[in-house]
Design an enzyme around this catalytic site. Structure first.
Site, PDB file in Angstrom:
ATOM      1  N   PHE A 296       0.809  -1.223   0.000  1.00 58.59           N
ATOM      2  CA  PHE A 296       0.000   0.000   0.000  1.00 58.59           C
ATOM      3  C   PHE A 296       0.840   1.270   0.000  1.00 58.59           C
ATOM      4  O   PHE A 296       0.375   2.323  -0.409  1.00 58.59           O
ATOM      5  CB  PHE A 296      -1.012   0.025   1.147  1.00 58.59           C
ATOM      6  CG  PHE A 296      -0.433  -0.298   2.494  1.00 58.59           C
ATOM      7  CD1 PHE A 296       0.271   0.643   3.222  1.00 58.59           C
ATOM      8  CD2 PHE A 296      -0.623  -1.556   3.046  1.00 58.59           C
ATOM      9  CE1 PHE A 296       0.786   0.353   4.473  1.00 58.59           C
ATOM     10  CE2 PHE A 296      -0.118  -1.868   4.304  1.00 58.59           C
ATOM     11  CZ  PHE A 296       0.598  -0.905   5.017  1.00 58.59           C
TER      12      PHE A 296
ATOM     13  N   GLY B 197       1.317   3.671  -3.185  1.00 56.79           N
ATOM     14  CA  GLY B 197       0.375   4.711  -3.572  1.00 56.79           C
ATOM     15  C   GLY B 197      -0.170   5.537  -2.432  1.00 56.79           C
ATOM     16  O   GLY B 197      -0.972   6.435  -2.632  1.00 56.79           O
ATOM     17  N   HIS B 198       0.256   5.261  -1.195  1.00 59.25           N
ATOM     18  CA  HIS B 198      -0.319   5.946  -0.025  1.00 59.25           C
ATOM     19  C   HIS B 198       0.777   6.337   0.951  1.00 59.25           C
ATOM     20  O   HIS B 198       0.947   5.661   1.962  1.00 59.25           O
ATOM     21  CB  HIS B 198      -1.323   5.032   0.665  1.00 59.25           C
ATOM     22  CG  HIS B 198      -2.248   5.723   1.607  1.00 59.25           C
ATOM     23  ND1 HIS B 198      -1.968   5.900   2.941  1.00 59.25           N
ATOM     24  CD2 HIS B 198      -3.450   6.291   1.412  1.00 59.25           C
ATOM     25  CE1 HIS B 198      -2.981   6.521   3.527  1.00 59.25           C
ATOM     26  NE2 HIS B 198      -3.889   6.755   2.616  1.00 59.25           N
ATOM     27  N   PHE B 199       1.478   7.279   0.852  1.00 59.98           N
ATOM     28  CA  PHE B 199       1.666   8.221  -0.235  1.00 59.98           C
ATOM     29  C   PHE B 199       3.121   8.120  -0.631  1.00 59.98           C
ATOM     30  O   PHE B 199       3.962   8.042   0.250  1.00 59.98           O
ATOM     31  CB  PHE B 199       1.327   9.636   0.212  1.00 59.98           C
ATOM     32  CG  PHE B 199      -0.089   9.777   0.737  1.00 59.98           C
ATOM     33  CD1 PHE B 199      -1.156   9.899  -0.143  1.00 59.98           C
ATOM     34  CD2 PHE B 199      -0.344   9.758   2.098  1.00 59.98           C
ATOM     35  CE1 PHE B 199      -2.456  10.043   0.328  1.00 59.98           C
ATOM     36  CE2 PHE B 199      -1.647   9.895   2.575  1.00 59.98           C
ATOM     37  CZ  PHE B 199      -2.708  10.025   1.699  1.00 59.98           C
TER      38      PHE B 199
ATOM     39  N   VAL C  47       2.295   6.486   4.608  1.00 57.86           N
ATOM     40  CA  VAL C  47       1.448   6.388   5.796  1.00 57.86           C
ATOM     41  C   VAL C  47       0.548   5.166   5.625  1.00 57.86           C
ATOM     42  O   VAL C  47      -0.068   4.998   4.572  1.00 57.86           O
ATOM     43  CB  VAL C  47       0.575   7.659   5.958  1.00 57.86           C
ATOM     44  CG1 VAL C  47      -0.374   7.516   7.147  1.00 57.86           C
ATOM     45  CG2 VAL C  47       1.443   8.894   6.131  1.00 57.86           C
TER      46      VAL C  47
END
Length: 142
Positions: free
Chosen positions: A46, A49-51, A56
């Site tokens: 994750f 893309g986050h971030f 986070v």
């Protein structure tokens, strides 16, 4: 203390990679509570893309990790062996901090009420003693 490693956790709950979000259970009492840990690595899928500039852990995944911890407590009861705990609701949820790569997240879910196949758990995620998420989770055993 009742410790569970990853293989023992997989014997209790149906989640698997990449959605198994707890690494080990430090202690639990069937039907009462479970305390687990998630060791957060920069390699978590994750984070791509986050971030990308400020990784986070998504808050909803922290809630899911707390739910999985509670599922260990409730599904470790002999009468629930082989069943699945589904989300019924999320109440009183508050995000109070970020979870970032390198964090060791303590996940504690205490079962506070059950009636038939439905129950409620008080869930708290913390990093280094600081609460980052608190919520009340409703589950249904299917």
């Amino acid at each position: 203390m009742n410790h569970l490693d990853i293989n023992q956790i997989k014997d209790i709950i149906p989640h698997r990679h990449p959605f198994l979000l707890i690494d080990y259970i430090e202690d639990y009492v069937p039907g009462e509570y479970a305390v687990g840990y998630k060791c957060v690595s920069y390699r978590e899928e994750f984070f791509a893309g986050h971030f990308p500039q400020e990784p986070v852990m998504p808050g909803v995944l922290t809630i899911e990790a707390l739910a999985q911890t509670g599922a260990v407590a409730i599904l470790s009861l002999p009468e629930n062996k082989g069943k699945t705990a589904y989300f019924g609701g999320i109440d009183k949820c508050r995000f109070r901090g970020k979870i970032v790569p390198g964090d060791k997240v303590r996940l504690e879910t205490k079962i506070i009420k059950t009636k038939g196949p439905v129950g409620i758990g008080e869930a708290v995620a913390s990093v280094d003693g600081k609460v980052v998420v608190r919520a009340e989770l409703t589950f249904m055993i299917g």
